[in-house]
Design a protein around this motif. Structure first.
Motif, PDB file in Angstrom:
ATOM      1  N   PRO A  82      17.160  -6.428 -15.581  1.00 18.23           N
ATOM      2  CA  PRO A  82      18.055  -6.805 -14.479  1.00 18.23           C
ATOM      3  C   PRO A  82      18.091  -5.777 -13.359  1.00 18.23           C
ATOM      4  CG  PRO A  82      19.317  -6.243 -16.457  1.00 18.23           C
ATOM      5  CD  PRO A  82      17.890  -6.338 -16.867  1.00 18.23           C
ATOM      6  N   ILE A  83      17.884  -4.502 -13.679  1.00 14.68           N
ATOM      7  CA  ILE A  83      17.845  -3.469 -12.635  1.00 14.68           C
ATOM      8  C   ILE A  83      16.633  -3.691 -11.736  1.00 14.68           C
ATOM      9  CG2 ILE A  83      17.474  -0.999 -12.207  1.00 14.68           C
ATOM     10  CD1 ILE A  83      19.229  -0.445 -14.656  1.00 14.68           C
ATOM     11  N   VAL A  84      15.491  -4.028 -12.357  1.00 14.30           N
ATOM     12  CA  VAL A  84      14.282  -4.310 -11.571  1.00 14.30           C
ATOM     13  C   VAL A  84      14.510  -5.528 -10.678  1.00 14.30           C
ATOM     14  CG1 VAL A  84      11.897  -5.147 -11.736  1.00 14.30           C
ATOM     15  CG2 VAL A  84      12.643  -3.221 -13.133  1.00 14.30           C
ATOM     16  N   ASP A  85      15.109  -6.596 -11.225  1.00 10.68           N
ATOM     17  CA  ASP A  85      15.380  -7.803 -10.432  1.00 10.68           C
ATOM     18  C   ASP A  85      16.260  -7.476  -9.234  1.00 10.68           C
ATOM     19  OD1 ASP A  85      13.942  -9.115 -12.352  1.00 10.68           O
ATOM     20  OD2 ASP A  85      15.649 -10.095 -13.289  1.00 10.68           O
ATOM     21  N   SER A  86      17.328  -6.705  -9.465  1.00 16.97           N
ATOM     22  CA  SER A  86      18.252  -6.344  -8.381  1.00 16.97           C
ATOM     23  C   SER A  86      17.577  -5.430  -7.366  1.00 16.97           C
ATOM     24  CB  SER A  86      19.497  -5.659  -8.960  1.00 16.97           C
ATOM     25  OG  SER A  86      20.187  -6.510  -9.846  1.00 16.97           O
ATOM     26  N   SER A  87      16.775  -4.501  -7.849  1.00 16.79           N
ATOM     27  CA  SER A  87      16.072  -3.573  -6.947  1.00 16.79           C
ATOM     28  C   SER A  87      15.067  -4.306  -6.077  1.00 16.79           C
ATOM     29  CB  SER A  87      15.374  -2.481  -7.759  1.00 16.79           C
ATOM     30  OG  SER A  87      16.298  -1.730  -8.513  1.00 16.79           O
ATOM     31  N   VAL A 111       0.269  -1.231  -5.042  1.00 11.51           N
ATOM     32  CA  VAL A 111       1.208  -1.768  -6.019  1.00 11.51           C
ATOM     33  C   VAL A 111       1.313  -3.275  -5.831  1.00 11.51           C
ATOM     34  CG1 VAL A 111       3.590  -1.727  -6.868  1.00 11.51           C
ATOM     35  CG2 VAL A 111       2.508   0.383  -6.081  1.00 11.51           C
ATOM     36  N   ASN A 112       1.084  -4.021  -6.900  1.00 10.97           N
ATOM     37  CA  ASN A 112       1.231  -5.477  -6.896  1.00 10.97           C
ATOM     38  C   ASN A 112       2.510  -5.854  -7.629  1.00 10.97           C
ATOM     39  OD1 ASN A 112      -1.191  -5.943  -5.543  1.00 10.97           O
ATOM     40  ND2 ASN A 112      -2.364  -5.978  -7.436  1.00 10.97           N
ATOM     41  N   ILE A 113       3.361  -6.636  -6.973  1.00  8.01           N
ATOM     42  CA  ILE A 113       4.595  -7.114  -7.582  1.00  8.01           C
ATOM     43  C   ILE A 113       4.508  -8.628  -7.695  1.00  8.01           C
ATOM     44  CG2 ILE A 113       7.113  -7.208  -7.399  1.00  8.01           C
ATOM     45  CD1 ILE A 113       6.997  -4.660  -5.741  1.00  8.01           C
ATOM     46  N   LEU A 114       4.511  -9.120  -8.910  1.00  4.74           N
ATOM     47  CA  LEU A 114       4.404 -10.554  -9.180  1.00  4.74           C
ATOM     48  C   LEU A 114       5.807 -11.107  -9.406  1.00  4.74           C
ATOM     49  CD1 LEU A 114       1.481 -10.326 -11.775  1.00  4.74           C
ATOM     50  CD2 LEU A 114       1.378 -10.139  -9.276  1.00  4.74           C
ATOM     51  N   LEU A 172      11.572   5.424   3.223  1.00  8.21           N
ATOM     52  CA  LEU A 172      12.622   4.761   2.457  1.00  8.21           C
ATOM     53  C   LEU A 172      12.026   3.646   1.605  1.00  8.21           C
ATOM     54  CD1 LEU A 172      15.599   4.312   1.729  1.00  8.21           C
ATOM     55  CD2 LEU A 172      15.779   2.808   3.727  1.00  8.21           C
ATOM     56  N   LEU A 173      11.195   2.782   2.220  1.00  9.76           N
ATOM     57  CA  LEU A 173      10.562   1.701   1.464  1.00  9.76           C
ATOM     58  C   LEU A 173       9.593   2.254   0.423  1.00  9.76           C
ATOM     59  CD1 LEU A 173       9.809  -1.023   4.170  1.00  9.76           C
ATOM     60  CD2 LEU A 173      11.698  -0.929   2.547  1.00  9.76           C
ATOM     61  N   GLN A 174       8.880   3.292   0.790  1.00 11.94           N
ATOM     62  CA  GLN A 174       7.955   3.916  -0.156  1.00 11.94           C
ATOM     63  C   GLN A 174       8.710   4.424  -1.386  1.00 11.94           C
ATOM     64  OE1 GLN A 174       6.097   7.655   0.994  1.00 11.94           O
ATOM     65  NE2 GLN A 174       4.124   6.933   0.244  1.00 11.94           N
ATOM     66  N   GLY A 175       9.865   5.026  -1.141  1.00  7.18           N
ATOM     67  CA  GLY A 175      10.685   5.507  -2.252  1.00  7.18           C
ATOM     68  C   GLY A 175      11.228   4.376  -3.111  1.00  7.18           C
ATOM     69  N   LYS A 176      11.614   3.267  -2.475  1.00  9.70           N
ATOM     70  CA  LYS A 176      12.123   2.118  -3.237  1.00  9.70           C
ATOM     71  C   LYS A 176      11.036   1.536  -4.140  1.00  9.70           C
ATOM     72  CE  LYS A 176      16.334   2.016  -1.686  1.00  9.70           C
ATOM     73  NZ  LYS A 176      17.461   2.376  -2.590  1.00  9.70           N
ATOM     74  N   ILE A 177       9.802   1.469  -3.644  1.00  5.09           N
ATOM     75  CA  ILE A 177       8.697   0.974  -4.462  1.00  5.09           C
ATOM     76  C   ILE A 177       8.467   1.905  -5.654  1.00  5.09           C
ATOM     77  CG2 ILE A 177       6.183   0.695  -4.520  1.00  5.09           C
ATOM     78  CD1 ILE A 177       7.493  -1.705  -3.349  1.00  5.09           C
ATOM     79  N   GLN A 178       8.531   3.195  -5.418  1.00  6.50           N
ATOM     80  CA  GLN A 178       8.351   4.141  -6.520  1.00  6.50           C
ATOM     81  C   GLN A 178       9.458   3.980  -7.568  1.00  6.50           C
ATOM     82  OE1 GLN A 178       7.770   8.211  -5.360  1.00  6.50           O
ATOM     83  NE2 GLN A 178       7.532   8.929  -7.464  1.00  6.50           N
ATOM     84  N   VAL A 197       0.866  -1.187   0.000  1.00  7.70           N
ATOM     85  CA  VAL A 197       0.000   0.000   0.000  1.00  7.70           C
ATOM     86  C   VAL A 197       0.899   1.233   0.000  1.00  7.70           C
ATOM     87  CG1 VAL A 197      -1.886   1.212   1.143  1.00  7.70           C
ATOM     88  CG2 VAL A 197      -1.758  -1.288   1.276  1.00  7.70           C
ATOM     89  N   TRP A 198       1.093   1.803  -1.170  1.00  4.81           N
ATOM     90  CA  TRP A 198       1.966   2.972  -1.313  1.00  4.81           C
ATOM     91  C   TRP A 198       1.321   4.224  -0.726  1.00  4.81           C
ATOM     92  CZ3 TRP A 198       2.255   7.601  -4.279  1.00  4.81           C
ATOM     93  CH2 TRP A 198       3.541   8.129  -4.420  1.00  4.81           C
ATOM     94  N   ARG A 199      -0.006   4.284  -0.855  1.00  2.00           N
ATOM     95  CA  ARG A 199      -0.761   5.405  -0.280  1.00  2.00           C
ATOM     96  C   ARG A 199      -2.202   4.980  -0.097  1.00  2.00           C
ATOM     97  NH1 ARG A 199      -0.701  10.553  -3.918  1.00  2.00           N
ATOM     98  NH2 ARG A 199      -2.418   9.445  -4.959  1.00  2.00           N
ATOM     99  N   GLY A 200      -2.864   5.541   0.915  1.00  2.00           N
ATOM    100  CA  GLY A 200      -4.282   5.275   1.125  1.00  2.00           C
ATOM    101  C   GLY A 200      -4.547   3.999   1.891  1.00  2.00           C
ATOM    102  N   ASP A 201      -5.581   3.259   1.488  1.00  2.00           N
ATOM    103  CA  ASP A 201      -5.973   2.046   2.207  1.00  2.00           C
ATOM    104  C   ASP A 201      -6.751   1.124   1.282  1.00  2.00           C
ATOM    105  OD1 ASP A 201      -8.481   3.227   1.979  1.00  2.00           O
ATOM    106  OD2 ASP A 201      -8.492   3.987   4.018  1.00  2.00           O
TER     107      ASP A 201
END
Length: 361
Positions: free
Chosen positions: A211-216, A141-144, A190-196, A99-103
């Motif tokens: 590969p940048i996405v995988d490493s991130s 945000v959903n990350i599969l 910090l986590l919110q920024g990493k998700i963005q 949940v990046w923002r809201g609910d």
């Protein structure tokens, strides 16, 4: 896949809202507008004659991996759309919901959870769940994550968190479909920024983005564990203390990958071999030989990604001497050959001359 920045509603959400409003007040004018939009955009939910309903838990569906992942893609990132019907479903891959923002409301295995900004859930394959929000300011945000990628990532990370290893492996990596993890992270910027950053990188369509996405993703999970290990909650329908020491079993197997046997493990733990075998099957949901195979190939994948050892050397270090058997099993688990895996995940650019693939395999 449509892109829009995390701070704004996307076009499909605005269209979903029109259908949602029509359900609240089904006027002729609203129906005419929906029919025009249906002709323009083609979304079935814009057809006022089509039902705008959810799939119930009894009507759930399983989303196959090939619906989202293409080629050697390991991670897929998307937003959960506001006003989407609450559809119960499972999938063949892992999912991280943030949940990046809201609910939002996240119902999992029939249990309803109210999630707020900073909350994060990790769901294993085949777990039934449904998510819903009418809050237009919410950004979910959903990350599969493909199963082999998730196994590799968490195995690498858990070596740094020994006392959490059995917790994660038993909860998520041993084939259970009734367990899931929740982190209440609050306003962790910090986590919110990493998700963005993950989200923006995924949609940037530039060189080396994958590969940048995988490493991130590994960085995000590592920070999540480091900063919120005390905020982890495990949900499991039949949670009870196991008679089998899962963490000791996995540790012993990892230390003796080359020559491990059930006899060795039984002697180490002071168990009768046959009794231990049945307990492992009952408690961990896998046969002993399947656990050994999985741990061997997770280690092989780790070494392919983090060392310049030849494939032959890595193969022998986990007790394999038949190369065709090794290659076949590796591809079965990771969806690619060892050389392809090294090329995709490796930190070592140069490979040994013996790393060439056997074209007949």
């Amino acid at each position: 896949m449509e892109y829009c920045s995390l701070g704004t509603m996307c076009q499909k959400e605005l269209l979903l809202k029109k259908r949602w409003l029509y359900e609240k007040n089904p006027t002729r004018e609203a129906a005419d507008e929906l029919r025009e939009l249906y002709q323009q955009y083609g979304y079935e939910f814009l057809n006022p004659a089509a039902p705008f309903v959810s799939h119930s838990l009894e009507e759930h569906f399983i989303t196959p991996e090939n619906q989202y992942f293409y080629g050697h893609q390991h991670v897929v990132i998307m937003r959960h759309l506001c006003y989407s019907p609450m559809n119960w479903h499972g999938h063949e891959f892992f999912e991280l919901t943030y949940v990046w923002r809201g609910d939002c409301i996240h119902s999992i295995n029939g249990e309803e959870h109210y999630l707020q900004q900073g909350d994060c859930c990790i769901l294993p394959p085949h777990l039934m769940h449904a998510l819903y929000t009418e809050n237009e300011t919410s950004v979910i945000v959903n990350i599969l994550i493909r199963k082999p990628t998730f196994y590799y990532t968490f195995t690498s990370l858990l070596s740094e968190f020994d006392h959490l290893s059995s917790f994660f492996r038993f909860a998520l990596l041993e084939g259970r479909t009734d367990s899931y993890l929740m982190f209440r992270c609050g306003e962790d910027t910090l986590l919110q920024g990493k998700i963005q950053q993950l989200y923006e990188e995924y949609f940037c369509d530039e060189a080396y983005s994958s590969p940048i996405v995988d490493s991130s993703m590994i960085v995000f999970l590592g920070l999540l564990l480091r900063r919120h290990r005390q905020d982890i909650r495990l949900f499991q329908s039949d949670l009870e203390e196991s008679e089998v020491p899962v963490s000791k079993i996995l540790a012993f197997v990892s230390e003796h990958l080359q020559d491990i046997s059930l006899d060795m493990l039984a002697q180490h733990l002071h168990y009768n071999k046959n009794y231990l075998s049945s307990l492992i099957q009952k408690t961990m949901g896998q046969k002993f030989q399947d656990i050994v195979k999985e741990q061997r190939f997770l280690y092989a994948a780790k070494m392919l990604g983090q060392s310049n050892q030849s494939i032959k050397s890595i193969m022998e270090s986990i007790g394999y001497h038949d190369s065709s058997h090794f290659y076949r099993n590796f591809k079965e688990l990771f969806g690619m050959t060892p050389a392809q895996y090294r090329q995709t995940h490796g930190n070592i650019i140069e490979s040994s001359p013996s790393d060439g693939e056997n074209k007949n395999l």
